[in-house]
Design an enzyme around this catalytic site. Structure first.
Site, short mmCIF file in Angstrom:
data_model
loop_
_atom_site.label_atom_id
_atom_site.label_comp_id
_atom_site.label_asym_id
_atom_site.label_seq_id
_atom_site.Cartn_x
_atom_site.Cartn_y
_atom_site.Cartn_z
N ALA A 91 -83.62 -2.96 -29.82
CA ALA A 91 -84.31 -2.36 -28.67
C ALA A 91 -84.12 -3.14 -27.37
O ALA A 91 -84.43 -2.63 -26.30
CB ALA A 91 -85.81 -2.25 -28.98
N ILE A 142 -78.25 -0.21 -24.70
CA ILE A 142 -78.69 1.14 -25.09
C ILE A 142 -80.18 1.09 -25.42
O ILE A 142 -80.95 1.97 -25.01
CB ILE A 142 -77.91 1.63 -26.34
CG1 ILE A 142 -76.43 1.78 -26.01
CG2 ILE A 142 -78.49 2.95 -26.86
CD1 ILE A 142 -75.54 1.98 -27.23
N GLY A 143 -80.58 0.04 -26.15
CA GLY A 143 -81.96 -0.02 -26.66
C GLY A 143 -83.02 0.07 -25.57
O GLY A 143 -84.03 0.77 -25.74
N ASN A 164 -70.81 -6.04 -36.86
CA ASN A 164 -71.79 -4.95 -36.95
C ASN A 164 -72.03 -4.48 -38.39
O ASN A 164 -73.10 -3.97 -38.70
CB ASN A 164 -71.35 -3.78 -36.06
CG ASN A 164 -71.52 -4.12 -34.59
OD1 ASN A 164 -72.06 -5.17 -34.26
ND2 ASN A 164 -71.06 -3.26 -33.70
N HIS A 169 -65.68 9.13 -35.01
CA HIS A 169 -66.34 8.67 -33.78
C HIS A 169 -65.54 7.59 -33.07
O HIS A 169 -66.09 6.62 -32.59
CB HIS A 169 -67.75 8.18 -34.13
CG HIS A 169 -68.57 7.89 -32.91
ND1 HIS A 169 -68.83 8.82 -31.95
CD2 HIS A 169 -69.17 6.75 -32.50
CE1 HIS A 169 -69.55 8.27 -31.00
NE2 HIS A 169 -69.77 7.01 -31.30
P1 NAD Z 1 -75.94 -4.71 -26.55
O1 NAD Z 1 -75.21 -5.97 -26.92
O2 NAD Z 1 -76.31 -4.52 -25.13
O3 NAD Z 1 -77.23 -4.58 -27.42
C1 NAD Z 1 -77.22 -4.78 -28.80
C2 NAD Z 1 -78.56 -5.32 -29.18
O4 NAD Z 1 -78.55 -5.51 -30.60
C3 NAD Z 1 -78.88 -6.68 -28.54
O5 NAD Z 1 -80.13 -6.65 -27.91
C4 NAD Z 1 -78.86 -7.63 -29.71
O6 NAD Z 1 -79.77 -8.70 -29.59
C5 NAD Z 1 -79.25 -6.70 -30.84
N1 NAD Z 1 -78.94 -7.23 -32.15
C6 NAD Z 1 -77.88 -7.99 -32.53
N2 NAD Z 1 -78.01 -8.33 -33.82
C7 NAD Z 1 -79.16 -7.76 -34.26
C8 NAD Z 1 -79.83 -7.75 -35.50
N3 NAD Z 1 -79.35 -8.39 -36.57
N4 NAD Z 1 -80.99 -7.08 -35.58
C9 NAD Z 1 -81.48 -6.42 -34.51
N5 NAD Z 1 -80.90 -6.40 -33.32
C10 NAD Z 1 -79.76 -7.06 -33.19
O7 NAD Z 1 -75.05 -3.49 -27.06
P2 NAD Z 1 -75.20 -1.93 -26.68
O8 NAD Z 1 -74.32 -1.62 -25.53
O9 NAD Z 1 -76.64 -1.59 -26.60
O10 NAD Z 1 -74.52 -1.26 -27.96
C11 NAD Z 1 -75.15 -1.35 -29.23
C12 NAD Z 1 -74.27 -0.74 -30.32
O11 NAD Z 1 -74.12 0.67 -30.09
C13 NAD Z 1 -72.85 -1.30 -30.35
O12 NAD Z 1 -72.44 -1.41 -31.69
C14 NAD Z 1 -72.04 -0.24 -29.64
O13 NAD Z 1 -70.68 -0.28 -30.00
C15 NAD Z 1 -72.73 1.00 -30.16
N6 NAD Z 1 -72.50 2.22 -29.38
C16 NAD Z 1 -72.53 3.38 -30.08
C17 NAD Z 1 -72.32 4.58 -29.43
C18 NAD Z 1 -72.36 5.87 -30.20
O14 NAD Z 1 -72.01 6.92 -29.63
N7 NAD Z 1 -72.78 5.90 -31.46
C19 NAD Z 1 -72.07 4.59 -28.04
C20 NAD Z 1 -72.07 3.38 -27.35
C21 NAD Z 1 -72.28 2.18 -28.04
#
Ligand code: NAD
Length: 343
Positions: A39, A43-44, A124, A207
Site C-alpha cells: 500500500a 500504485i498502492g 516479485n 500481460h
Molecule cells: P513501488 O516500488 O512503487 O511499490 C511497491 C511497494 O511494494 C513498495 O511500497 C514496497 O515497499 C512494497 N513491497 C515490497 N516488498 C513487499 C513485501 N514483501 N510485502 C509487502 N509490500 C512489499 O512499485 P509500483 O510501481 O507500485 O508497482 C508495484 C508492482 O505492480 C510491480 O510489480 C509492478 O511491476 C506491478 N505493476 C503491475 C501492473 C499491472 O497491470 N498488473 C501495472 C503496473 C505495475
C-alpha cells in the site's frame, strides 16, 4: 518485565496510532473488508486513496514493509466511511489479512527502463509467495486481485501456494490485466474520435509485450481500421507500459492509471460479492480457452468469483497469428511460475 527494545517501542507506538482502541465506525458491518498489500508504493498509495472513497468498503487495511504509519494517518483523515488501519512489516501480515473479503496485491518491484517484466521475476515471485501464504492463514476465502508483475507468473505462483495448502479455488484468483483494457479503450477512442467511455476493446492473452492481444476486430461500437491503424494500435497497446516507463525516465512505472484500473477491477469484484449479476471484465485466470493453464480473457463475475471464462470469439488472420506467437511466450512464463514453487 524486560524494557522494550527501541524497535519494539516504535512498533507499539505505531500500533497504538493505527488501531485506535474500541473504535467502531458507523455502518462498518455493512460494507466489505479490503486489504491492500504493497500500500505504500507508487500504485498502492493512489489505490488506497481511491478505495477510501469507495462506498462499498467499510474497512480498509493498508499493509507494506515500509511507510504505512504515515500513509494510514494521511488517508484516515479523509471524511469518507471506510475505517483505515495500517500494518507494517511481515510480523503484522497475518493480522492485516484477518477477515478480508478482497485482497489487492500491488507489492513488489516495478520495472525500470530496459527491464522486462521477466527481469522482475526473482524478486516479485518470492514476495507473491509470502503474501499468498499469509492469505492461506488469515482469509482463505478472500477474492485475490494480483497486480504484481510478471502477472503471467505471479498468478501461477499464487495458485501453487493455494494448491499446496488445499485452499485453491481458481474462481477467486484473478490476475489484474485491466490496465491493458483501459489503455486500449483510450487509444482506440483517440483514433475513432470517440469518448473512451463509449469504447469496449477486448484484450486477451497474457500481460506483457506481444502476449497482450487486442482484438480490434471485435471492438464495440462496430468499426473497422486500416492496416496501418491496426499496426499502430496493436503496437501502442502492447507497449503502453514501456511508453510510461520511458516518459518517467526511470523514476517510476505506470502507477496512476494503474491505480485507476485496479479500482475499476476491484469495484467490479465488490459488486460481484454484493450479488450484482451480469458483470463482465477481463482478467488473467485459470482457463480452458486455450491449451494453456492460465489466460487473460473476458470473465463473468458471479458472487463466488470468476464463474465463467468466455471464449475468444472469431479472430481474423492477424489476430490468429498474434495468438499463436503469444501462446509460446506465455506458456514459458506460466511454467516458470509453477516451477518456482515446485522447486
Ligand atoms: P513501488 O516500488 O512503487 O511499490 C511497491 C511497494 O511494494 C513498495 O511500497 C514496497 O515497499 C512494497 N513491497 C515490497 N516488498 C513487499 C513485501 N514483501 N510485502 C509487502 N509490500 C512489499 O512499485 P509500483 O510501481 O507500485 O508497482 C508495484 C508492482 O505492480 C510491480 O510489480 C509492478 O511491476 C506491478 N505493476 C503491475 C501492473 C499491472 O497491470 N498488473 C501495472 C503496473 C505495475
Amino acid at each position: 518485565m524486560q524494557p522494550a527494545s527501541k524497535a519494539n517501542q516504535h512498533t507499539t507506538r505505531i500500533s497504538a496510532h493505527l488501531h485506535p482502541p474500541n473504535f467502531q465506525a458507523k455502518g462498518t458491518a455493512l460494507g466489505f473488508k479490503v486489504a491492500i498489500l504493497g500500500a505504500a508504493g507508487g500504485i498502492g498509495q493512489p489505490l488506497a486513496m481511491l478505495m477510501k472513497i469507495n462506498l462499498l468498503i467499510s474497512v480498509l487495511h493498508l499493509y507494506d514493509v515500509v511507510n504505512t504509519p504515515g500513509i494510514t494517518a494521511d488517508i484516515s483523515h479523509m471524511d469518507t466511511g471506510a475505517v483505515v488501519r495500517g500494518f507494517l512489516g511481515q510480523q503484522q501480515l497475518e493480522e492485516a489479512l484477518v477477515g478480508m473479503d478482497l485482497v489487492i496485491i500491488p507489492a513488489g518491484v516495478p520495472r525500470k527502463p530496459g527491464m522486462t517484466r521477466d527481469d522482475l521475476f526473482n524478486i516479485n515471485a518470492g514476495i507473491a509467495r509470502t503474501l499468498c501464504e499469509g492469505i492461506v492463514k488469515s482469509c482463505l476465502k478472500a477474492i485475490v486481485n494480483l497486480i504484481s508483475n510478471p502477472v503471467n507468473s505471479t498468478v501461477p505462483i499464487a495458485a501453487e501456494v493455494f494448491k499446496r495448502a488445499g485452499t485453491y479455488d481458481p474462481k477467486r484468483l484473478l490476475g489484474v490485466t485491466m490496465l491493458n483494457v483501459v489503455r486500449a479503450n483510450t487509444f482506440v477512442a483517440e483514433v475513432l474520435g470517440l469518448d473512451p467511455r463509449e469504447v469496449d476493446v477486448p484484450v486477451v492473452g497474457g500481460h506483457a509485450g506481444m502476449m497482450i492481444l487486442p482484438l480490434l476486430s471485435q471492438v464495440k461500437p462496430l468499426c473497422s481500421f486500416t492496416p496501418p491503424e491496426i499496426e499502430y494500435l496493436t503496437s501502442r497497446i502492447q507497449n503502453g507500459g514501456t511508453e510510461v516507463v520511458e516518459a518517467k525516465a526511470g523514476a517510476d512505472s505506470a502507477t496512476l492509471y494503474m491505480a485507476h484500473a485496479a479500482v475499476k477491477f476491484a469495484n467490479a469484484c465488490l459488486c460481484m460479492l454484493r450479488g450484482d449479476a451480469g458483470n463482465f471484465e477481463y482478467a488473467f485466470v485459470a482457463s480452458q480457452v486455450t491449451e494453456l493453464l492460465f489466460f487473460a480473457s473476458k470473465v463473468r463475475l458471479g458472487h463466488t468469483g470468476a464463474e465463467e471464462v468466455l471464449l475468444l470469439g472469431p479472430l481474423n488472420e492477424y489476430e490468429g497469428a498474434g495468438l499463436e506467437k503469444a501462446k509460446k511466450e506465455l506458456a514459458e512464463s506460466i511454467r516458470k511460475g509453477v516451477s518456482f514453487i515446485k522447486k
